[in-house]
Design a protein around this motif. Structure first.
Motif, short mmCIF file in Angstrom:
data_model
loop_
_atom_site.label_atom_id
_atom_site.label_comp_id
_atom_site.label_asym_id
_atom_site.label_seq_id
_atom_site.Cartn_x
_atom_site.Cartn_y
_atom_site.Cartn_z
N MET A 1 0.84 -1.19 0.00
CA MET A 1 0.00 0.00 0.00
C MET A 1 0.88 1.24 0.00
O MET A 1 1.85 1.34 0.75
N ALA A 2 0.53 2.21 -0.83
CA ALA A 2 1.30 3.45 -0.91
C ALA A 2 1.17 4.22 0.39
O ALA A 2 0.13 4.19 1.05
N SER A 3 2.23 4.92 0.74
CA SER A 3 2.19 5.71 1.97
C SER A 3 1.28 6.91 1.78
O SER A 3 1.04 7.37 0.67
N ARG A 4 0.76 7.42 2.89
CA ARG A 4 -0.12 8.57 2.89
C ARG A 4 0.47 9.69 3.74
O ARG A 4 1.35 9.47 4.57
N THR A 5 -0.08 10.87 3.54
CA THR A 5 0.28 12.02 4.36
C THR A 5 -0.95 12.46 5.13
O THR A 5 -2.04 12.61 4.55
N TRP A 6 -0.79 12.66 6.44
CA TRP A 6 -1.89 12.94 7.34
C TRP A 6 -1.68 14.27 8.05
O TRP A 6 -0.55 14.62 8.40
N LEU A 7 -2.75 14.97 8.31
CA LEU A 7 -2.76 16.13 9.20
C LEU A 7 -3.62 15.77 10.39
O LEU A 7 -4.81 15.46 10.24
N ILE A 8 -3.02 15.77 11.59
CA ILE A 8 -3.71 15.32 12.79
C ILE A 8 -3.63 16.41 13.86
O ILE A 8 -2.52 16.79 14.26
N THR A 9 -4.76 16.90 14.32
CA THR A 9 -4.73 17.86 15.41
C THR A 9 -4.69 17.10 16.75
O THR A 9 -5.25 16.02 16.88
N GLY A 10 -4.01 17.70 17.71
CA GLY A 10 -3.87 17.05 19.01
C GLY A 10 -3.01 15.81 18.94
O GLY A 10 -3.32 14.78 19.54
N ALA A 11 -1.89 15.89 18.22
CA ALA A 11 -1.02 14.72 18.01
C ALA A 11 -0.18 14.39 19.23
O ALA A 11 0.50 13.36 19.26
N ASN A 12 -0.21 15.23 20.24
CA ASN A 12 0.67 15.05 21.39
C ASN A 12 0.16 14.03 22.39
O ASN A 12 0.94 13.53 23.22
N SER A 13 -1.14 13.70 22.38
CA SER A 13 -1.66 12.80 23.40
C SER A 13 -2.89 12.07 22.89
O SER A 13 -3.43 12.39 21.83
N GLY A 14 -3.35 11.11 23.68
CA GLY A 14 -4.58 10.40 23.38
C GLY A 14 -4.60 9.74 22.01
O GLY A 14 -3.59 9.19 21.55
N PHE A 15 -5.75 9.80 21.35
CA PHE A 15 -5.88 9.18 20.03
C PHE A 15 -4.91 9.79 19.03
O PHE A 15 -4.37 9.08 18.17
N GLY A 16 -4.69 11.09 19.12
CA GLY A 16 -3.77 11.74 18.18
C GLY A 16 -2.38 11.18 18.28
O GLY A 16 -1.70 10.98 17.25
N ARG A 17 -1.93 10.89 19.48
CA ARG A 17 -0.60 10.33 19.68
C ARG A 17 -0.52 8.90 19.15
O ARG A 17 0.44 8.52 18.46
N HIS A 18 -1.53 8.10 19.46
CA HIS A 18 -1.55 6.72 18.97
C HIS A 18 -1.59 6.67 17.45
O HIS A 18 -0.88 5.86 16.82
#
Length: 291
Positions: A1-18
């Protein structure tokens, strides 16, 4: 599968971190937003070429636009936008201050809307993409003591539900994610508890205060498994409109929807009784909007 690029808010903790850790580990690129300085330094150190940190406060409209535009300018394409950042404001409605109400709405609801609106021109120009809007079991069911939190989640679900129909012609899919309780820092670190009004002691609204102060319970959901399910949903075509995560979420949403349907069915004839009598004029109602 080709790699993707993501924009994630709240990446420091919780679901965003996982989400960020799983995606970076498999070779995807992530633009991850954060508020607290130093909270994503580990991600930057481990994946210096694949992780792009961006400081962002969702109550700052100009900041949202700047971060989104800069991410596309730097990376050229973003495949998935994850509107994840938010927090819980808990307490009876009367216990909340006006400033708390404004900030909760500005973060969870208005901030999410602004983020997605800032991303839409880019997603259209590139010919499509996917939006994951984090909601909650609290976006379909509601309990005393969480009125403002529920207001933001029910609001963002209405926005995303309508949005999905608006952007489908451009190849943009929208999924509303509805997790139940999870073993993240949301309950005991990501929630704000209003000042107590004694009159509410012993009422249903006091239940959430007891949970947050006694700290004797934990969520049933595994946040890593939930993040994996969110990632897997992006491979589904068409995009699932809703993604329920956790057996507690499924049970609570099923009960809430069943109760609402039962109540609705009792009102079938009273509802019809308020229709204007036919006079040879075509009547337009909500159903016509689907035509």
């Amino acid at each position: 599968m080709a790699s993707r690029t993501w924009l994630i808010t709240g990446a420091n903790s919780g679901f965003g971190r996982h989400l960020s850790e799983q995606l970076l580990s498999r070779g995807d690129r992530v633009v991850g937003t954060f508020r607290a300085p130093g909270s994503v330094d580990e991600l930057s150190a481990r994946w210096p070429d694949a992780f792009r940190p961006a400081r962002l406060d969702l109550t700052d409209p100009a900041g949202i636009t700047a971060v989104v535009d800069a991410a596309w300018a730097a990376l050229g394409r973003i495949d998935v936008v994850v509107s994840n950042a938010g927090y819980g404001l808990m307490g009876a409605a009367e216990e909340l201050t006006d400033d708390q109400v404004v900030h909760q709405i500005a973060t969870n609801l208005t901030g999410s809307i602004r983020l997605i609106r800032a991303a839409l021109p880019h997603l259209r120009r590139q010919g499509g993409g996917r939006i994951l809007q984090l909601s909650s079991v609290g976006g379909q069911a509601a309990w005393p003591g969480g009125s403002l939190y529920h207001a933001t989640k029910w609001g963002v679900e209405g926005f995303a539900d309508a949005l999905a129909g608006e952007v489908a012609p451009f190849g943009i899919g929208v999924t509303i994610v509805e997790p139940g309780s999870a073993r993240t820092n949301f309950r005991y670190g990501g929630s704000v508890l209003a000042e107590r009004i004694e009159a509410y002691d012993g009422t249903p609204a006091a239940g959430i205060r007891r949970i947050l102060t006694e700290r004797t319970t934990e969520g049933i959901g595994d946040p890593a498994l939930m993040a994996t399910a969110m990632i897997a949903s992006v491979d589904r075509d068409p995009a699932p409109r809703r993604l329920v995560l956790g057996s507690d979420a499924y049970q609570a949403i099923e009960q809430a929807l069943t109760a609402r349907l039962e109540d609705l069915h009792t009102q079938r004839e009273p509802a019809r009784a308020t229709d204007a009598p036919p006079e040879g004029v075509t009547i337009s109602g909500p159903a016509d909007l689907d035509a």
